[in-house]
Design a protein around this motif. Structure first.
Motif, PDB file in Angstrom:
ATOM      1  N   ILE A  82       3.410 -41.728 -35.053  1.00  0.00           N
ATOM      2  CA  ILE A  82       4.038 -42.580 -36.065  1.00  0.00           C
ATOM      3  C   ILE A  82       4.787 -43.728 -35.394  1.00  0.00           C
ATOM      4  CG2 ILE A  82       5.854 -42.638 -37.825  1.00  0.00           C
ATOM      5  CD1 ILE A  82       4.935 -39.754 -38.555  1.00  0.00           C
ATOM      6  N   ALA A  83       5.517 -43.434 -34.324  1.00  0.00           N
ATOM      7  CA  ALA A  83       6.261 -44.480 -33.616  1.00  0.00           C
ATOM      8  C   ALA A  83       5.318 -45.535 -33.051  1.00  0.00           C
ATOM      9  CB  ALA A  83       7.096 -43.860 -32.496  1.00  0.00           C
ATOM     10  N   GLY A 106       2.451 -46.408 -34.282  1.00  0.00           N
ATOM     11  CA  GLY A 106       2.001 -47.204 -35.419  1.00  0.00           C
ATOM     12  C   GLY A 106       3.016 -48.261 -35.797  1.00  0.00           C
ATOM     13  N   HIS A 107       4.297 -47.886 -35.792  1.00  0.00           N
ATOM     14  CA  HIS A 107       5.352 -48.850 -36.124  1.00  0.00           C
ATOM     15  C   HIS A 107       5.442 -49.948 -35.064  1.00  0.00           C
ATOM     16  CE1 HIS A 107       6.735 -46.768 -39.627  1.00  0.00           C
ATOM     17  NE2 HIS A 107       6.993 -45.657 -38.949  1.00  0.00           N
ATOM     18  N   ARG A 108       5.298 -49.565 -33.780  1.00  0.00           N
ATOM     19  CA  ARG A 108       5.354 -50.579 -32.722  1.00  0.00           C
ATOM     20  C   ARG A 108       4.177 -51.538 -32.841  1.00  0.00           C
ATOM     21  NH1 ARG A 108       6.781 -45.970 -29.560  1.00  0.00           N
ATOM     22  NH2 ARG A 108       4.699 -45.920 -28.654  1.00  0.00           N
ATOM     23  N   GLU A 114       2.533 -52.319 -35.590  1.00  0.00           N
ATOM     24  CA  GLU A 114       2.777 -53.191 -36.739  1.00  0.00           C
ATOM     25  C   GLU A 114       3.758 -54.295 -36.377  1.00  0.00           C
ATOM     26  OE1 GLU A 114       4.203 -50.634 -39.807  1.00  0.00           O
ATOM     27  OE2 GLU A 114       2.250 -49.704 -40.138  1.00  0.00           O
ATOM     28  N   ALA A 115       4.808 -53.947 -35.642  1.00  0.00           N
ATOM     29  CA  ALA A 115       5.809 -54.942 -35.262  1.00  0.00           C
ATOM     30  C   ALA A 115       5.204 -56.008 -34.355  1.00  0.00           C
ATOM     31  CB  ALA A 115       6.991 -54.264 -34.570  1.00  0.00           C
TER      32      ALA A 115
END
Length: 67
Positions: free
Chosen positions: A37-38, A40-42, A44-45
């Motif tokens: 999940i982390a 994926g967030h990185r 996206e950022a």
């Protein structure tokens, strides 16, 4: 936080435990899911940052051909 119980192949869980260096099956699988999940967030950022830089430079993002 709500909890969910799932069944996984034992070999898969053991491999996750070995690779993560974590002795508890629950903790090992949870660590892998949290890392996924982390990431994926990185990602996206970074994508949002790149899109913002392109727009500031006056370069429009590529769009797929219409037709």
């Amino acid at each position: 936080m709500a909890k969910v119980s799932i069944s996984l192949d034992a070999e898969l869980v053991v491999e996750v435990m070995v690779l993560a260096g974590i002795g508890s099956p629950q903790d090992a699988v949870e660590a892998v899911v949290r890392d996924y999940i982390a990431r994926g967030h990185r990602t996206e950022a970074r994508a949002e940052h790149r899109d913002g830089v392109r727009r500031e430079d006056g370069i429009a993002p590529l769009e797929p051909p219409q037709g």
